[in-house]
Design a protein around this motif. Structure first.
Motif, PDB file in Angstrom:
ATOM      1  N   PRO A 182       0.813  -1.238   0.000  1.00 27.37           N
ATOM      2  CA  PRO A 182       0.000   0.000   0.000  1.00 27.37           C
ATOM      3  C   PRO A 182       0.839   1.277   0.000  1.00 27.37           C
ATOM      4  CG  PRO A 182      -0.080  -1.095   2.138  1.00 27.37           C
ATOM      5  CD  PRO A 182       0.646  -2.015   1.226  1.00 27.37           C
ATOM      6  N   GLN A 183       0.240   2.338  -0.555  1.00 31.97           N
ATOM      7  CA  GLN A 183       0.883   3.648  -0.643  1.00 31.97           C
ATOM      8  C   GLN A 183       0.307   4.562   0.437  1.00 31.97           C
ATOM      9  OE1 GLN A 183       3.194   4.275  -3.415  1.00 31.97           O
ATOM     10  NE2 GLN A 183       2.981   2.052  -3.346  1.00 31.97           N
ATOM     11  N   ASN A 184       1.012   5.638   0.703  1.00 28.10           N
ATOM     12  CA  ASN A 184       0.561   6.663   1.663  1.00 28.10           C
ATOM     13  C   ASN A 184       0.156   6.055   3.007  1.00 28.10           C
ATOM     14  OD1 ASN A 184       0.836   8.521  -0.461  1.00 28.10           O
ATOM     15  ND2 ASN A 184      -1.233   8.026  -1.176  1.00 28.10           N
ATOM     16  N   VAL A 185       1.008   5.234   3.545  1.00 25.78           N
ATOM     17  CA  VAL A 185       0.668   4.514   4.780  1.00 25.78           C
ATOM     18  C   VAL A 185       0.726   5.447   5.999  1.00 25.78           C
ATOM     19  CG1 VAL A 185       1.368   2.637   6.334  1.00 25.78           C
ATOM     20  CG2 VAL A 185       1.466   2.319   3.849  1.00 25.78           C
ATOM     21  N   VAL A 186      -0.356   5.371   6.786  1.00 22.75           N
ATOM     22  CA  VAL A 186      -0.423   6.147   8.031  1.00 22.75           C
ATOM     23  C   VAL A 186      -0.470   5.148   9.184  1.00 22.75           C
ATOM     24  CG1 VAL A 186      -1.844   7.769   9.361  1.00 22.75           C
ATOM     25  CG2 VAL A 186      -1.687   7.980   6.869  1.00 22.75           C
ATOM     26  N   SER A 187       0.311   5.400  10.220  1.00 26.73           N
ATOM     27  CA  SER A 187       0.398   4.450  11.329  1.00 26.73           C
ATOM     28  C   SER A 187      -0.220   5.030  12.607  1.00 26.73           C
ATOM     29  CB  SER A 187       1.882   4.122  11.550  1.00 26.73           C
ATOM     30  OG  SER A 187       2.010   3.119  12.514  1.00 26.73           O
ATOM     31  N   GLU A 188      -0.946   4.172  13.334  1.00 33.21           N
ATOM     32  CA  GLU A 188      -1.551   4.606  14.609  1.00 33.21           C
ATOM     33  C   GLU A 188      -1.105   3.637  15.699  1.00 33.21           C
ATOM     34  OE1 GLU A 188      -6.030   4.613  16.624  1.00 33.21           O
ATOM     35  OE2 GLU A 188      -5.783   4.088  14.535  1.00 33.21           O
ATOM     36  N   ARG A 189      -0.609   4.153  16.808  1.00 35.21           N
ATOM     37  CA  ARG A 189      -0.151   3.245  17.851  1.00 35.21           C
ATOM     38  C   ARG A 189      -1.334   2.780  18.699  1.00 35.21           C
ATOM     39  NH1 ARG A 189       0.341   5.942  22.797  1.00 35.21           N
ATOM     40  NH2 ARG A 189       1.849   4.786  24.033  1.00 35.21           N
ATOM     41  N   ILE A 190      -1.287   1.537  19.128  1.00 34.80           N
ATOM     42  CA  ILE A 190      -2.361   0.990  19.952  1.00 34.80           C
ATOM     43  C   ILE A 190      -1.796   0.688  21.342  1.00 34.80           C
ATOM     44  CG2 ILE A 190      -4.069  -0.880  20.210  1.00 34.80           C
ATOM     45  CD1 ILE A 190      -4.500   0.849  17.731  1.00 34.80           C
ATOM     46  N   ALA A 191      -2.451   1.250  22.344  1.00 30.40           N
ATOM     47  CA  ALA A 191      -1.988   1.053  23.724  1.00 30.40           C
ATOM     48  C   ALA A 191      -3.140   0.543  24.587  1.00 30.40           C
ATOM     49  CB  ALA A 191      -1.451   2.371  24.274  1.00 30.40           C
ATOM     50  N   VAL A 192      -2.781  -0.169  25.647  1.00 27.47           N
ATOM     51  CA  VAL A 192      -3.795  -0.614  26.621  1.00 27.47           C
ATOM     52  C   VAL A 192      -3.411  -0.047  27.988  1.00 27.47           C
ATOM     53  CG1 VAL A 192      -4.448  -2.742  25.431  1.00 27.47           C
ATOM     54  CG2 VAL A 192      -2.518  -2.761  27.028  1.00 27.47           C
ATOM     55  N   LYS A 193      -4.364  -0.095  28.912  1.00 24.48           N
ATOM     56  CA  LYS A 193      -4.094   0.435  30.257  1.00 24.48           C
ATOM     57  C   LYS A 193      -3.719  -0.710  31.193  1.00 24.48           C
ATOM     58  CE  LYS A 193      -6.837   4.620  29.904  1.00 24.48           C
ATOM     59  NZ  LYS A 193      -5.829   5.336  29.211  1.00 24.48           N
ATOM     60  N   ILE A 194      -2.630  -0.533  31.893  1.00 23.84           N
ATOM     61  CA  ILE A 194      -2.111  -1.556  32.806  1.00 23.84           C
ATOM     62  C   ILE A 194      -2.062  -0.941  34.205  1.00 23.84           C
ATOM     63  CG2 ILE A 194      -0.053  -2.945  33.369  1.00 23.84           C
ATOM     64  CD1 ILE A 194      -1.293  -3.889  30.796  1.00 23.84           C
ATOM     65  N   PRO A 195      -2.488  -1.711  35.246  1.00 26.21           N
ATOM     66  CA  PRO A 195      -2.460  -1.128  36.593  1.00 26.21           C
ATOM     67  C   PRO A 195      -1.042  -0.846  37.090  1.00 26.21           C
ATOM     68  CG  PRO A 195      -3.109  -3.447  36.673  1.00 26.21           C
ATOM     69  CD  PRO A 195      -3.058  -3.062  35.232  1.00 26.21           C
ATOM     70  N   GLN A 196      -0.944   0.210  37.870  1.00 23.88           N
ATOM     71  CA  GLN A 196       0.340   0.585  38.459  1.00 23.88           C
ATOM     72  C   GLN A 196       0.061   0.845  39.951  1.00 23.88           C
ATOM     73  OE1 GLN A 196       2.014   4.207  36.850  1.00 23.88           O
ATOM     74  NE2 GLN A 196       4.077   3.318  37.007  1.00 23.88           N
ATOM     75  N   VAL A 197       0.737   0.078  40.800  1.00 23.17           N
ATOM     76  CA  VAL A 197       0.415   0.126  42.236  1.00 23.17           C
ATOM     77  C   VAL A 197       1.384   1.044  42.975  1.00 23.17           C
ATOM     78  CG1 VAL A 197       0.126  -1.267  44.329  1.00 23.17           C
ATOM     79  CG2 VAL A 197      -0.514  -2.223  42.092  1.00 23.17           C
ATOM     80  N   ASP A 198       0.811   1.921  43.773  1.00 22.18           N
ATOM     81  CA  ASP A 198       1.618   2.813  44.615  1.00 22.18           C
ATOM     82  C   ASP A 198       1.856   2.088  45.951  1.00 22.18           C
ATOM     83  OD1 ASP A 198       2.599   4.725  46.332  1.00 22.18           O
ATOM     84  OD2 ASP A 198       1.318   6.329  45.566  1.00 22.18           O
ATOM     85  N   SER A 199       3.063   1.579  46.137  1.00 21.83           N
ATOM     86  CA  SER A 199       3.375   0.768  47.325  1.00 21.83           C
ATOM     87  C   SER A 199       3.204   1.561  48.618  1.00 21.83           C
ATOM     88  CB  SER A 199       4.809   0.253  47.246  1.00 21.83           C
ATOM     89  OG  SER A 199       4.954  -0.509  46.087  1.00 21.83           O
ATOM     90  N   ALA A 200       3.355   2.858  48.553  1.00 24.31           N
ATOM     91  CA  ALA A 200       3.215   3.675  49.757  1.00 24.31           C
ATOM     92  C   ALA A 200       1.770   3.678  50.251  1.00 24.31           C
ATOM     93  CB  ALA A 200       3.670   5.105  49.457  1.00 24.31           C
ATOM     94  N   LEU A 201       0.796   3.575  49.309  1.00 26.39           N
ATOM     95  CA  LEU A 201      -0.619   3.578  49.696  1.00 26.39           C
ATOM     96  C   LEU A 201      -1.154   2.169  49.980  1.00 26.39           C
ATOM     97  CD1 LEU A 201      -2.033   6.161  47.090  1.00 26.39           C
ATOM     98  CD2 LEU A 201      -1.633   6.539  49.519  1.00 26.39           C
ATOM     99  N   CYS A 202      -0.562   1.169  49.350  1.00 22.03           N
ATOM    100  CA  CYS A 202      -1.052  -0.213  49.461  1.00 22.03           C
ATOM    101  C   CYS A 202      -0.896  -0.751  50.884  1.00 22.03           C
ATOM    102  CB  CYS A 202      -0.280  -1.091  48.474  1.00 22.03           C
ATOM    103  SG  CYS A 202      -0.694  -2.844  48.613  1.00 22.03           S
ATOM    104  N   LYS A 203      -2.000  -1.356  51.391  1.00 23.05           N
ATOM    105  CA  LYS A 203      -1.971  -1.936  52.755  1.00 23.05           C
ATOM    106  C   LYS A 203      -1.869  -3.459  52.692  1.00 23.05           C
ATOM    107  CE  LYS A 203      -2.725   1.880  55.209  1.00 23.05           C
ATOM    108  NZ  LYS A 203      -1.545   2.722  55.060  1.00 23.05           N
ATOM    109  N   GLY A 204      -1.740  -4.002  51.502  1.00 23.04           N
ATOM    110  CA  GLY A 204      -1.544  -5.459  51.376  1.00 23.04           C
ATOM    111  C   GLY A 204      -2.784  -6.283  51.644  1.00 23.04           C
ATOM    112  N   CYS A 205      -3.985  -5.730  51.391  1.00 20.12           N
ATOM    113  CA  CYS A 205      -5.212  -6.485  51.673  1.00 20.12           C
ATOM    114  C   CYS A 205      -5.467  -7.607  50.653  1.00 20.12           C
ATOM    115  CB  CYS A 205      -6.411  -5.533  51.687  1.00 20.12           C
ATOM    116  SG  CYS A 205      -6.801  -4.856  50.052  1.00 20.12           S
ATOM    117  N   ARG A 206      -4.868  -7.543  49.521  1.00 19.04           N
ATOM    118  CA  ARG A 206      -4.950  -8.535  48.426  1.00 19.04           C
ATOM    119  C   ARG A 206      -6.333  -8.610  47.764  1.00 19.04           C
ATOM    120  NH1 ARG A 206      -0.704 -13.125  50.144  1.00 19.04           N
ATOM    121  NH2 ARG A 206       0.408 -11.836  51.622  1.00 19.04           N
TER     122      ARG A 206
END
Ligand code: SF4
Ligand code: SF4
Length: 285
Positions: free
Chosen positions: A46-70
């Protein structure tokens, strides 16, 4: 109209059928959902190719706030979270980005970060708009890329040919979910019947109208043809085994653009599929 092309395994000619069918239609969109190994674009260039990035959301845990309740660990059905050495560990590769753990965390310790998992490329090749999903190496699931591919294509006015991943896994289910008609591609061997049966069961489960294309057809015993006759499955076309086709394919050429003989064969297939799909749509309205 959305037409999905499936096969129980790779190498049966699924991309060959999809690429040539889309090139035969007066105007079409070819969507490569075989995101782990997309190769339709290698034929279309194909000609004139345009690219779009695909991302997903992944959890990120703040250890300072986490109380380890699981609570988050126990909730995650995909085993994407573990609690070890006094902290929550996130396994990005198996996370399905459902967002549940973030919602449930009583400490509001979970935020989300974006992770790029692939891209979509769009370009033009003659009468065909070529849309290709590409999953980054090492990513576990192509479903988010396929969802995005098909969601973005909802507004297309042209006929759509969806080149599905091989097999019958969740990526295939995602690819055929909104198809109006399915083409199952079968090889003329006992193993081919096994693969055909897999996708046959899938389209029945999804209650999709469908027909079979017998690829690499020879005037000899054809177990896939016998399977279709036994199960009263409509055979849409028999594409003969042909060395010339193999040569065109291995040279990255599109048969219908290279040889009028194949153009006429695929025009017949296109008319048959359109008619089948329209008749099915009419009978369900
Ligand atoms: S739910 Fe929140 S507080 Fe509990 S273990 Fe998970 S991140 Fe930590
Ligand atoms: S977002 Fe969903 S899949 Fe991912 S870790 Fe959280 S609960 Fe598990």
């Amino acid at each position: 109209m959305r037409i999905a092309v499936l096969s129980g395994k790779g190498g049966t000619g699924k991309t060959f059928i999809s690429v040539n069918l889309a090139a035969t239609a007066p105007a079409s969109v070819y969507i490569d959902c075989d995101v782990e190994e997309p190769n339709g674009h290698l034929f279309y260039k194909p000609q004139n190719v345009v690219s779009e990035r695909i991302a997903v959301k992944i959890p990120q845990v703040d250890s300072a706030l986490c109380k380890g309740c699981r609570t988050c660990v126990n909730f995650c059905k995909f085993n994407a979270l573990a609690y070890a050495v006094n902290k929550v560990i996130v396994f990005d590769e198996v996370c399905h980005s459902c967002g549940g753990c973030q919602l449930l965390c009583p400490q509001k310790a979970i935020a989300e970060k974006e992770k790029e998992i692939g891209r979509i490329e769009r370009g033009l090749s003659g009468n065909v708009r070529v849309v290709t999903g590409m999953l980054n190496v090492g990513e576990a699931s192509g479903v988010p890329v396929i969802k995005k591919l098909l969601h973005n294509s909802r507004l297309e006015k042209e006929d759509m040919i969806i080149d599905c991943p091989p097999g019958s896994a969740c990526t295939v289910m995602e690819s055929i979910k909104e198809a109006d008609y399915c083409i199952l591609v079968a090889e003329p061997t006992i193993f081919g019947v096994h693969n055909l049966n897999m996708v046959y069961e899938l389209v029945k489960l999804f209650q999709k109208p469908f027909g079979v294309v017998l690829n690499k057809y020879l005037e000899e015993d054809n177990p896939a043809e016998v399977f279709c006759q036994k199960n009263q499955i409509n055979i849409l076309e028999k594409i003969p085994f042909d060395m010339e086709l193999g040569t065109l394919n291995s040279n990255g050429q599109i048969a219908v653009r290279a040889d009028s003989k194949y153009k006429s064969l695929f025009q017949d297939l296109w008319c048959t599929v359109r008619k089948e799909a329209c008749d099915e749509t009419a009978s369900h309205t």
